[in-house]
Design a protein around this motif. Structure first.
Motif, PDB file in Angstrom:
ATOM      1  N   LYS A  32       0.848  -1.205   0.000  1.00 43.65           N
ATOM      2  CA  LYS A  32       0.000   0.000   0.000  1.00 43.65           C
ATOM      3  C   LYS A  32       0.871   1.237   0.000  1.00 43.65           C
ATOM      4  CE  LYS A  32      -3.823  -1.905   2.625  1.00 43.65           C
ATOM      5  NZ  LYS A  32      -4.669  -1.842   3.772  1.00 43.65           N
ATOM      6  N   THR A  33       0.364   2.299  -0.599  1.00 46.00           N
ATOM      7  CA  THR A  33       1.073   3.588  -0.534  1.00 46.00           C
ATOM      8  C   THR A  33       0.055   4.704  -0.737  1.00 46.00           C
ATOM      9  OG1 THR A  33       2.961   4.847  -1.372  1.00 46.00           O
ATOM     10  CG2 THR A  33       1.630   3.701  -3.008  1.00 46.00           C
ATOM     11  N   GLN A  34       0.511   5.956  -0.550  1.00 46.22           N
ATOM     12  CA  GLN A  34      -0.412   7.058  -0.831  1.00 46.22           C
ATOM     13  C   GLN A  34      -0.512   7.301  -2.342  1.00 46.22           C
ATOM     14  OE1 GLN A  34       1.451   9.845   2.175  1.00 46.22           O
ATOM     15  NE2 GLN A  34      -0.678  10.447   2.438  1.00 46.22           N
ATOM     16  N   VAL A  35       0.662   7.443  -2.993  1.00 46.42           N
ATOM     17  CA  VAL A  35       0.635   7.702  -4.438  1.00 46.42           C
ATOM     18  C   VAL A  35       1.434   6.630  -5.181  1.00 46.42           C
ATOM     19  CG1 VAL A  35       1.159   9.366  -6.273  1.00 46.42           C
ATOM     20  CG2 VAL A  35       0.454  10.189  -4.017  1.00 46.42           C
ATOM     21  N   GLY A  36       0.761   5.938  -6.086  1.00 47.25           N
ATOM     22  CA  GLY A  36       1.449   4.991  -6.971  1.00 47.25           C
ATOM     23  C   GLY A  36       1.869   5.755  -8.217  1.00 47.25           C
ATOM     24  N   ALA A  55       5.246   7.599  -1.673  1.00 49.89           N
ATOM     25  CA  ALA A  55       4.966   7.156  -3.044  1.00 49.89           C
ATOM     26  C   ALA A  55       5.798   5.914  -3.350  1.00 49.89           C
ATOM     27  CB  ALA A  55       5.303   8.260  -4.039  1.00 49.89           C
ATOM     28  N   CYS A  93      -3.451   2.190  -3.643  1.00 54.95           N
ATOM     29  CA  CYS A  93      -3.031   3.597  -3.533  1.00 54.95           C
ATOM     30  C   CYS A  93      -4.232   4.504  -3.228  1.00 54.95           C
ATOM     31  CB  CYS A  93      -2.473   4.091  -4.869  1.00 54.95           C
ATOM     32  SG  CYS A  93      -1.468   2.934  -5.774  1.00 54.95           S
ATOM     33  N   ASP A  94      -3.909   5.690  -2.714  1.00 58.70           N
ATOM     34  CA  ASP A  94      -4.937   6.738  -2.606  1.00 58.70           C
ATOM     35  C   ASP A  94      -5.057   7.474  -3.933  1.00 58.70           C
ATOM     36  OD1 ASP A  94      -5.284   6.164   0.067  1.00 58.70           O
ATOM     37  OD2 ASP A  94      -3.695   7.549   0.692  1.00 58.70           O
ATOM     38  N   VAL A 143      -3.161   7.625  -8.182  1.00 60.19           N
ATOM     39  CA  VAL A 143      -2.192   7.087  -9.148  1.00 60.19           C
ATOM     40  C   VAL A 143      -1.778   8.188 -10.125  1.00 60.19           C
ATOM     41  CG1 VAL A 143      -1.805   5.437 -11.035  1.00 60.19           C
ATOM     42  CG2 VAL A 143      -3.119   4.742  -9.029  1.00 60.19           C
TER      43      VAL A 143
END
Ligand code: FAD
Length: 391
Positions: free
Chosen positions: A2-6, A28, A150-151, A153
């Motif tokens: 998981k991440t905030q921005v892919g 990211a 992601c949150d 992309v």
């Protein structure tokens, strides 16, 4: 994972976006289809606008650029056996700097690795699921299917990438012009003589000579669209470059081993649909310019500056108003820049079926840029690049 921005793609757009988001405390993961070695060695653009240099400085990745970048005091145009120099310093000392895209990419990769931030090479993204809500990136790595939740992309995966395919009706929002020729790009271990450096209109087709360092030249030849680079020996390449760039000007080209060759088709392309739900495009993923204006990399940096601001507002303040405005704002810079690159292409190349009348018209544009004060300003301002619109 998981991440905030892919971030899809480790070109200049994706890597710089990762760096800017890092400065704002946003996590990211960068996912890149190619190997690390391939990405670091890929030779492409190399002429930076002042705004690009300033951005790289602001985010702490310009140490080597400040040491090795070559500023341009002027730009030389050749045609009809004459050479003309156009002064290139703009208001406030703005200027262009030569520094290879491969070096920018290397600086950003090394910095990201030194900071211990995730950057996955040999990882090809196959699809993005749930774009309108909570996106999931599906990619293959080491022969295994992987997912990244992601949150948001950022599709920074270039013209041939996968992200644009997730924009609804992308084709209906796209505009394209493919030119009837290609550029044969060469990197040579040869000192660039100041006497042969410049943009050349030749009846044999365009040629460009520029420098990528004290002993490295970057050269281009206009070639047919379906050109096979194996069809020319290195000696034949140097002979052709000499015919276009040097002989009729009474100059001699410095020769040396050619260490990189690539053929790129010239096209202008813009996809105006740049945002859908929690997916946004930046750089070559949503526009491509013919390299004649040296703008592709600079446009990518401008997009990323605007997009990063929009992502920060969205993820830190739950405010999507900047994201909604991102395409319109970016396009205010993209369209005129693509137009300029196409104009440079129209003026410097020999088109199939071109008549003497057409060539005389090209000379008239070159006369205007070289001799007329307004023409010089038009040329300089376009080459130096447009200011970035602000939210
Ligand atoms: C062959 C070529 C030569 C060029 N030469 C010049 C030049 O001489 N002068 C000039 O001014 N401009 C040139 N350009 C333009 C300039 O280099 C680009 O505008 C610039 O690279 C844009 O940066 P970007 O990060 O948007 O895209 P790119 O640099 O294309 O980066 C996109 C990245 O995404 C990766 N990717 C693609 N698909 C996937 C996927 N499915 N999953 C994961 N990763 C993926 C790619 O491998 C790539 O690393 C050239 C472009 C090309 C393609």
């Amino acid at each position: 994972m998981k991440t905030q921005v892919g971030i899809i793609g480790a070109g200049p757009a994706g890597l710089l976006l990762g760096r800017i988001l890092q400065a704002h405390g946003i996590d990211a993961v960068v996912v890149e289809r190619r190997s690390r070695d391939y990405v670091l060695k890929r030779i492409r653009a190399g002429v930076l606008e002042q705004g690009t240099v300033d951005t790289l400085r602001k985010y702490g990745v310009a140490e080597r650029l400040d040491r090795e970048g070559l500023p341009h005091a002027d730009m030389k145009l050749f045609w009809k056996g004459e050479r003309h120099s156009i002064p290139m310093t703009g208001e406030g000392g703005r200027r262009m700097t030569t520094y290879g895209q491969n070096k920018i990419v290397e600086d950003l990769v090394l910095r990201r690795e030194a900071d211990g931030l995730p950057l996955i090479f040999d990882a090809e993204v196959k699809a993005i699921e749930n774009v309108t809500d909570r996106p999931v990136i599906h990619y293959d790595h080491n022969g295994e299917a992987q997912t990244l939740e992601c949150d948001f992309v950022a599709g920074c995966d270039g013209f041939w990438g996968v992200s644009r395919k997730h924009m609804p009706d992308a084709d209906a929002h796209s505009f394209e012009k493919v030119f009837p020729f290609s550029w044969f790009g060469l990197l040579a271990e040869a000192k660039t003589s100041t006497e042969t450096r410049g943009f050349c209109h030749s009846e044999r087709g365009l040629a460009v000579s520029s420098s990528r360092g004290p002993d490295v030249s970057r050269l281009y030849l206009q070639v047919p669209p379906d050109f096979d680079m194996a069809s020319m020996s290195d000696d034949q390449i140097w002979d052709e470059l000499s015919l276009r760039l040097a002989n009729q000007y009474g100059k001699t080209l410095n020769r040396g081993p050619i260490i990189d060759k690539a053929v790129v088709r010239l096209r202008g392309f813009i996809c105006e649909k740049m945002v859908h739900g929690r997916l946004a495009l930046a750089g070559d993923a949503c526009h491509t310019v013919p390299p004649s204006g040296a703008k592709g990399l600079n446009l990518a940096v401008g997009d990323v500056r605007l997009l990063s601001e929009a992502i920060v507002s969205l993820l830190q303040e739950n405010d999507d108003s900047k994201l909604a405005r991102y395409p319109d704002l970016a396009l205010q810079r993209i369209w005129p820049t693509v137009h300029w690159s196409c104009t440079m292409s129209d003026v410097f190349h020999i088109f199939p079926g071109q008549t003497a009348f057409d060539t005389r018209r090209q000379y008239e544009v070159l006369n205007f840029w070289a001799y007329d004060e307004t023409g010089q300003r038009v040329f300089r301002e376009n080459m130096l690049g447009r200011p970035l619109p602000q939210y």
